[in-house]
Motif scaffolding. Structure first.
Motif, PDB file in Angstrom:
ATOM      1  N   ALA A 116      -7.476  20.988  23.354  1.00 44.10           N
ATOM      2  CA  ALA A 116      -7.497  19.768  24.231  1.00 44.10           C
ATOM      3  C   ALA A 116      -8.380  19.031  23.447  1.00 44.10           C
ATOM      4  CB  ALA A 116      -8.002  20.075  25.535  1.00 44.10           C
ATOM      5  N   ALA A 117      -9.568  19.374  23.155  1.00 43.06           N
ATOM      6  CA  ALA A 117     -10.579  18.496  22.428  1.00 43.06           C
ATOM      7  C   ALA A 117      -9.618  17.863  21.073  1.00 43.06           C
ATOM      8  CB  ALA A 117     -11.620  19.310  21.972  1.00 43.06           C
ATOM      9  N   GLY A 118      -8.799  18.830  20.322  1.00 42.64           N
ATOM     10  CA  GLY A 118      -8.262  18.203  19.279  1.00 42.64           C
ATOM     11  C   GLY A 118      -7.350  17.118  19.393  1.00 42.64           C
ATOM     12  N   LEU A 119      -6.483  17.427  20.611  1.00 47.30           N
ATOM     13  CA  LEU A 119      -5.282  16.599  20.876  1.00 47.30           C
ATOM     14  C   LEU A 119      -6.046  15.132  21.463  1.00 47.30           C
ATOM     15  CD1 LEU A 119      -3.202  19.063  22.895  1.00 47.30           C
ATOM     16  CD2 LEU A 119      -2.436  17.539  21.206  1.00 47.30           C
ATOM     17  N   ALA A 140     -13.643  19.409  32.439  1.00 46.46           N
ATOM     18  CA  ALA A 140     -12.865  20.688  33.060  1.00 46.46           C
ATOM     19  C   ALA A 140     -13.884  21.055  34.136  1.00 46.46           C
ATOM     20  CB  ALA A 140     -12.919  21.558  32.173  1.00 46.46           C
ATOM     21  N   THR A 141     -15.171  21.055  33.952  1.00 45.19           N
ATOM     22  CA  THR A 141     -15.908  21.570  35.047  1.00 45.19           C
ATOM     23  C   THR A 141     -16.117  20.593  36.335  1.00 45.19           C
ATOM     24  OG1 THR A 141     -17.937  21.021  33.932  1.00 45.19           O
ATOM     25  CG2 THR A 141     -17.231  23.206  33.629  1.00 45.19           C
ATOM     26  N   PHE A 142     -15.985  19.464  35.987  1.00 44.44           N
ATOM     27  CA  PHE A 142     -15.747  18.342  37.158  1.00 44.44           C
ATOM     28  C   PHE A 142     -14.876  18.426  38.015  1.00 44.44           C
ATOM     29  CE2 PHE A 142     -14.714  14.100  38.863  1.00 44.44           C
ATOM     30  CZ  PHE A 142     -15.925  13.926  39.272  1.00 44.44           C
ATOM     31  N   TYR A 143     -13.728  18.830  37.504  1.00 46.01           N
ATOM     32  CA  TYR A 143     -12.474  18.869  38.515  1.00 46.01           C
ATOM     33  C   TYR A 143     -12.141  20.442  38.778  1.00 46.01           C
ATOM     34  CZ  TYR A 143     -11.105  14.439  36.596  1.00 46.01           C
ATOM     35  OH  TYR A 143     -11.276  13.107  36.509  1.00 46.01           O
ATOM     36  N   GLU A 144     -12.152  20.500  40.207  1.00 46.40           N
ATOM     37  CA  GLU A 144     -12.275  22.042  40.606  1.00 46.40           C
ATOM     38  C   GLU A 144     -10.850  22.665  40.556  1.00 46.40           C
ATOM     39  OE1 GLU A 144     -13.456  21.650  45.035  1.00 46.40           O
ATOM     40  OE2 GLU A 144     -11.611  20.439  45.462  1.00 46.40           O
ATOM     41  N   MET A 145      -9.624  22.010  40.332  1.00 46.64           N
ATOM     42  CA  MET A 145      -8.408  22.421  40.195  1.00 46.64           C
ATOM     43  C   MET A 145      -8.104  22.743  38.752  1.00 46.64           C
ATOM     44  SD  MET A 145      -6.650  21.950  43.197  1.00 46.64           S
ATOM     45  CE  MET A 145      -7.467  21.320  44.767  1.00 46.64           C
ATOM     46  N   ILE A 146      -9.218  22.719  37.724  1.00 47.62           N
ATOM     47  CA  ILE A 146      -9.084  23.116  36.469  1.00 47.62           C
ATOM     48  C   ILE A 146      -9.962  24.433  36.367  1.00 47.62           C
ATOM     49  CG2 ILE A 146      -9.864  22.745  34.220  1.00 47.62           C
ATOM     50  CD1 ILE A 146      -7.446  20.868  35.059  1.00 47.62           C
ATOM     51  N   TYR A 147      -9.333  25.576  36.089  1.00 45.25           N
ATOM     52  CA  TYR A 147      -9.933  26.652  36.005  1.00 45.25           C
ATOM     53  C   TYR A 147     -10.477  27.144  34.856  1.00 45.25           C
ATOM     54  CZ  TYR A 147      -6.787  26.414  39.913  1.00 45.25           C
ATOM     55  OH  TYR A 147      -6.070  25.758  41.058  1.00 45.25           O
ATOM     56  N   ARG A 148     -11.792  27.426  34.458  1.00 44.37           N
ATOM     57  CA  ARG A 148     -12.488  27.842  33.269  1.00 44.37           C
ATOM     58  C   ARG A 148     -12.791  29.289  33.431  1.00 44.37           C
ATOM     59  NH1 ARG A 148     -12.790  27.706  29.400  1.00 44.37           N
ATOM     60  NH2 ARG A 148     -15.018  26.901  28.528  1.00 44.37           N
ATOM     61  N   ARG A 149     -12.092  30.087  34.279  1.00 45.57           N
ATOM     62  CA  ARG A 149     -11.893  31.551  34.385  1.00 45.57           C
ATOM     63  C   ARG A 149     -10.608  31.992  34.783  1.00 45.57           C
ATOM     64  NH1 ARG A 149     -16.657  33.242  38.484  1.00 45.57           N
ATOM     65  NH2 ARG A 149     -18.021  31.334  38.239  1.00 45.57           N
ATOM     66  N   PRO A 150     -10.428  33.142  34.488  1.00 43.50           N
ATOM     67  CA  PRO A 150      -9.116  33.830  34.815  1.00 43.50           C
ATOM     68  C   PRO A 150      -8.628  33.629  36.543  1.00 43.50           C
ATOM     69  CG  PRO A 150     -10.085  35.332  33.322  1.00 43.50           C
ATOM     70  CD  PRO A 150     -11.106  34.169  33.650  1.00 43.50           C
ATOM     71  N   PRO A 168     -15.148  19.691  21.946  1.00 42.84           N
ATOM     72  CA  PRO A 168     -14.943  20.745  22.983  1.00 42.84           C
ATOM     73  C   PRO A 168     -16.008  20.432  24.110  1.00 42.84           C
ATOM     74  CG  PRO A 168     -14.999  21.489  20.889  1.00 42.84           C
ATOM     75  CD  PRO A 168     -15.311  20.138  20.486  1.00 42.84           C
ATOM     76  N   LEU A 169     -17.413  20.063  23.828  1.00 45.93           N
ATOM     77  CA  LEU A 169     -18.131  19.784  25.010  1.00 45.93           C
ATOM     78  C   LEU A 169     -17.839  18.700  25.787  1.00 45.93           C
ATOM     79  CD1 LEU A 169     -20.913  20.520  26.334  1.00 45.93           C
ATOM     80  CD2 LEU A 169     -21.939  18.868  24.731  1.00 45.93           C
ATOM     81  N   GLN A 170     -17.373  17.731  25.506  1.00 42.29           N
ATOM     82  CA  GLN A 170     -16.742  16.556  26.276  1.00 42.29           C
ATOM     83  C   GLN A 170     -15.663  17.066  27.366  1.00 42.29           C
ATOM     84  OE1 GLN A 170     -16.178  13.948  23.077  1.00 42.29           O
ATOM     85  NE2 GLN A 170     -17.454  12.257  24.077  1.00 42.29           N
ATOM     86  N   ARG A 188      -9.197   9.477  27.190  1.00 42.49           N
ATOM     87  CA  ARG A 188      -9.619  10.245  28.522  1.00 42.49           C
ATOM     88  C   ARG A 188      -8.854  10.404  29.608  1.00 42.49           C
ATOM     89  NH1 ARG A 188     -15.204  11.566  29.452  1.00 42.49           N
ATOM     90  NH2 ARG A 188     -16.516  11.861  27.563  1.00 42.49           N
ATOM     91  N   GLU A 189      -8.203   9.077  29.860  1.00 43.56           N
ATOM     92  CA  GLU A 189      -7.141   8.777  31.016  1.00 43.56           C
ATOM     93  C   GLU A 189      -6.049   9.984  30.858  1.00 43.56           C
ATOM     94  OE1 GLU A 189      -5.009   5.113  30.827  1.00 43.56           O
ATOM     95  OE2 GLU A 189      -3.393   6.189  31.635  1.00 43.56           O
ATOM     96  N   ALA A 190      -5.941  10.719  29.542  1.00 43.39           N
ATOM     97  CA  ALA A 190      -4.803  11.784  29.851  1.00 43.39           C
ATOM     98  C   ALA A 190      -5.350  13.206  29.619  1.00 43.39           C
ATOM     99  CB  ALA A 190      -4.122  11.511  28.365  1.00 43.39           C
ATOM    100  N   ALA A 191      -6.831  13.243  29.852  1.00 45.26           N
ATOM    101  CA  ALA A 191      -7.237  14.518  29.746  1.00 45.26           C
ATOM    102  C   ALA A 191      -7.167  15.412  30.990  1.00 45.26           C
ATOM    103  CB  ALA A 191      -8.870  14.403  29.881  1.00 45.26           C
ATOM    104  N   VAL A 192      -6.912  14.973  32.050  1.00 46.27           N
ATOM    105  CA  VAL A 192      -6.540  16.023  33.259  1.00 46.27           C
ATOM    106  C   VAL A 192      -5.144  16.535  32.997  1.00 46.27           C
ATOM    107  CG1 VAL A 192      -6.142  15.990  35.519  1.00 46.27           C
ATOM    108  CG2 VAL A 192      -8.192  14.880  34.827  1.00 46.27           C
ATOM    109  N   ASP A 193      -4.086  15.535  32.568  1.00 42.32           N
ATOM    110  CA  ASP A 193      -2.672  15.740  32.388  1.00 42.32           C
ATOM    111  C   ASP A 193      -2.751  16.989  31.216  1.00 42.32           C
ATOM    112  OD1 ASP A 193      -1.895  14.489  34.282  1.00 42.32           O
ATOM    113  OD2 ASP A 193      -1.180  12.666  32.801  1.00 42.32           O
ATOM    114  N   VAL A 194      -3.608  16.718  29.984  1.00 45.14           N
ATOM    115  CA  VAL A 194      -3.697  17.678  29.036  1.00 45.14           C
ATOM    116  C   VAL A 194      -4.085  19.037  29.333  1.00 45.14           C
ATOM    117  CG1 VAL A 194      -4.685  18.224  26.763  1.00 45.14           C
ATOM    118  CG2 VAL A 194      -3.471  15.836  27.316  1.00 45.14           C
ATOM    119  N   MET A 195      -5.294  19.042  30.105  1.00 46.19           N
ATOM    120  CA  MET A 195      -5.871  20.168  30.558  1.00 46.19           C
ATOM    121  C   MET A 195      -4.964  20.980  31.494  1.00 46.19           C
ATOM    122  SD  MET A 195      -9.909  19.340  31.085  1.00 46.19           S
ATOM    123  CE  MET A 195      -9.647  18.141  32.257  1.00 46.19           C
TER     124      MET A 195
END
Ligand code: FES
Length: 158
Positions: free
Chosen positions: A46-49, A61-71, A54-56, A21-28
């Motif tokens: 990302a989930a596979g890596l 992803a939705t917690f961090y505002e600099m991760i964009y889940r839309r184009p 995927p839900l986790q 999980r520590e690497a999750a933001v870098d991966v995303m």
């Protein structure tokens, strides 16, 4: 699908973390850079890596505002709306930039260049009001001229 070299780099990053999980933001963020935004495909990759569901990943992803889940546009303009910036005219800055770009907050310009979003504190409170484009933070954006210059710099770089 990401290239094998990128997959290997991300696996190395995950291996060097104490927990996946520590690497999750870098991966995303890496997948977001690759795809332009964190697509559904990227969430699954990302989930596979990371060895997460995927839900986790979606929850992170939705917690961090600099991760964009839309184009988003090529450049995302984050205008700080936290207290220091708000008290120094951040709201007005956001409105002015929306006017310059002729978009509503949250929207992308028709040429796909800029997306305008409000954001929480950028850690630049001493130079409020602040905004961020890509990895660059701009402080003391108190005039329309300064905001216009910053946007022109990015237009020139395209
Ligand atoms: S309140 Fe805007 S940078 Fe901190």
């Amino acid at each position: 699908m990401i290239p094998e070299t990128m997959r290997q780099e991300l696996q190395d990053r995950i291996s060097s973390a104490i927990t996946n999980r520590e690497a999750a933001v870098d991966v995303m963020k890496a997948l977001q850079t690759h795809y332009g935004w964190l697509t559904d495909e990227a969430v699954v990759e990302a989930a596979g890596l990371l060895g997460l569901s995927p839900l986790q990943v979606e929850e992170l992803a939705t917690f961090y505002e600099m991760i964009y889940r839309r184009p988003v546009g090529r450049y995302v303009i984050h205008v700080c709306d936290s207290i220091s910036c708000w008290s120094m005219g951040g709201e007005s800055l956001l409105r002015q930039i929306a006017g310059l770009l002729k978009v509503t907050v949250g929207a992308t310009t028709p040429d796909g260049l800029f997306t305008l979003l409000p954001c929480c504190c950028l850690g630049n409170c001493g130079q409020a009001p602040a905004m961020m484009i890509g990895n660059s933070i701009y402080g003391g954006v108190t005039s329309l001229e300064k905001a216009t210059d910053i946007l022109h710099q990015h237009r020139r770089n395209t």
